[in-house]
Design an enzyme around this catalytic site. Structure first.
Site, PDB file in Angstrom:
ATOM      1  N   HIS A  97      -7.543  -5.538  -0.976  1.00  0.00           N
ATOM      2  CA  HIS A  97      -6.331  -4.816  -0.616  1.00  0.00           C
ATOM      3  C   HIS A  97      -5.482  -5.582   0.403  1.00  0.00           C
ATOM      4  O   HIS A  97      -4.274  -5.759   0.214  1.00  0.00           O
ATOM      5  CB  HIS A  97      -6.736  -3.450  -0.046  1.00  0.00           C
ATOM      6  CG  HIS A  97      -5.626  -2.476   0.116  1.00  0.00           C
ATOM      7  ND1 HIS A  97      -4.955  -1.917  -0.946  1.00  0.00           N
ATOM      8  CD2 HIS A  97      -5.058  -1.947   1.240  1.00  0.00           C
ATOM      9  CE1 HIS A  97      -4.033  -1.086  -0.506  1.00  0.00           C
ATOM     10  NE2 HIS A  97      -4.069  -1.088   0.813  1.00  0.00           N
ATOM     11  N   ASP A 115      -9.207  -2.912  -5.793  1.00  0.00           N
ATOM     12  CA  ASP A 115      -9.038  -3.928  -4.753  1.00  0.00           C
ATOM     13  C   ASP A 115      -9.864  -3.618  -3.506  1.00  0.00           C
ATOM     14  O   ASP A 115      -9.616  -4.160  -2.434  1.00  0.00           O
ATOM     15  CB  ASP A 115      -7.554  -4.081  -4.385  1.00  0.00           C
ATOM     16  CG  ASP A 115      -6.962  -2.843  -3.700  1.00  0.00           C
ATOM     17  OD1 ASP A 115      -7.721  -1.914  -3.367  1.00  0.00           O
ATOM     18  OD2 ASP A 115      -5.731  -2.827  -3.489  1.00  0.00           O
ATOM     19  N   SER A 153       0.818  -1.214   0.000  1.00  0.00           N
ATOM     20  CA  SER A 153       0.000   0.000   0.000  1.00  0.00           C
ATOM     21  C   SER A 153       0.853   1.266   0.000  1.00  0.00           C
ATOM     22  O   SER A 153       1.727   1.439  -0.852  1.00  0.00           O
ATOM     23  CB  SER A 153      -0.960  -0.047   1.193  1.00  0.00           C
ATOM     24  OG  SER A 153      -1.976   0.919   1.067  1.00  0.00           O
TER      25      SER A 153
END
Length: 330
Positions: free
Chosen positions: A309, A277, A112
């Site tokens: 995610h 996602d 991320s």
């Protein structure tokens, strides 16, 4: 937990009288559980355990570089005490990891927001250093062009996944974070005219971010956004100069447009979902695919279908891909 932006110093810091530290730098211990005393939620523990089964050992062949998620980095030439200190520590850690393993180059794996930080770190190092010390960069679920959700959280707040916490209770704290502005959609990825937030009288696109910040009552963020964020993300991101495998999740409903019925941002909006996602929009996840694939650079984009995610760090299908790319470099 708020941070403070000082316009005179052009930098972020803790609230006066508050000291913070990031424990376990250099160790993967920081990534196993957000709260070591209550192991009811795992972040990277599944991924780390998989690496340990392959023979990797914490502090010997596997290292962690945790950071204070409230902060980010600034463009070159602007002050960023926390960001500069993190980059210095990360560079030293990379060199130490390489030295402990016969001078072999390292593999940098991120998740991320960590991908954006690691990218900024890499492009600021001399090319000879990158090629000497970094064998491959594996960003997972990196939001290269920001998130539509980033615009939403500046209005609705973000409880960081904490149960029983009203997201709006953390709105002031969330707005204070330097990293919150990094999550805003960039014109380079989303275009300067595509509506992302809609009200009764106005559409706001990635090119209207200053107007949007003023409209939601966060006008004090316009200065740091225009001087510290747009110079980094307002154009195509440069290739980091090392082999890259970007792993992204697709096929999960992701906020693509936020619709307010009137002009009041204090009401619950209607959310139009698109591909991604669940957190990172597809257009942001693949924003670097075209430019980084050209010019003879070593670049791979792997899209994992129906993968959210955080599932990218625990699902067997995703982990097999990530570990294969680590082994490719090793």
């Amino acid at each position: 937990m708020r941070s403070v932006y000082d316009p005179a110093a052009d930098d972020y810091s803790n609230v006066a009288g508050v000291e913070t530290r990031v424990p376990f730098f250099g160790s993967t211990q920081a990534f196993r559980y957000p709260d070591p005393d209550r192991k009811n939620f795992s972040y990277m523990s599944t991924f780390i355990e998989r690496l340990e089964k392959m023979g990797y050992r914490d502090g010997e062949t596997m290292f962690g570089a945790p950071y204070d998620f409230r902060y980010a980095a600034a463009p070159v030439g602007r002050p960023s005490r926390v960001g500069d200190a993190f980059f210095w520590a990360l560079k030293s850690l990379v060199e130490r990891a390489s030295g402990l393993n016969g001078g072999r180059p390292v593999v940098i794996v991120t998740h991320s927001f960590g991908g954006l930080l690691a990218h900024q770190f890499l492009v600021r190092q001399p090319l000879a250093w990158r090629r000497r010390f970094v064998g491959r960069f594996v960003p997972i679920a990196a939001p290269w062009g920001g998130l539509v959700r980033g615009m939403q959280t500046l209005v609705s707040g973000n409880n960081l996944g904490l149960p029983f916490i009203d997201p709006r209770a953390l709105l002031r704290q969330g707005r204070s974070q330097q990293s919150s502005l990094w999550r805003l959609p960039s014109p380079a990825a989303f275009g300067a005219a595509t509506p992302l937030v809609t009200t009764k009288s106005r559409n706001y696109s990635a090119g209207d971010m200053a107007d949007y910040l003023v409209a939601i009552g966060f006008g004090e963020a316009v200065g740091p956004y225009e001087s510290r964020v747009l110079p980094l993300f307002g154009r195509e991101l440069p290739h980091p100069g090392v082999p890259v495998t970007s792993v992204v999740g697709v096929g999960v409903g992701t906020p693509e447009r936020i619709v307010f019925p009137g002009d009041d941002f204090d009401v619950t909006p209607f959310v139009v979902a698109g591909d991604g996602d669940g957190v990172v929009n597809l257009v942001s996840a693949v924003a670097v695919e075209t430019s980084w694939s050209h010019g003879g650079e070593d670049f791979r984009m792997v899209k994992v279908s129906n993968m959210s995610h955080n599932a990218l760090l625990v699902d067997d299908r995703a982990l097999e891909i990530i570990i294969r790319e680590i082994q490719r470099a090793d």
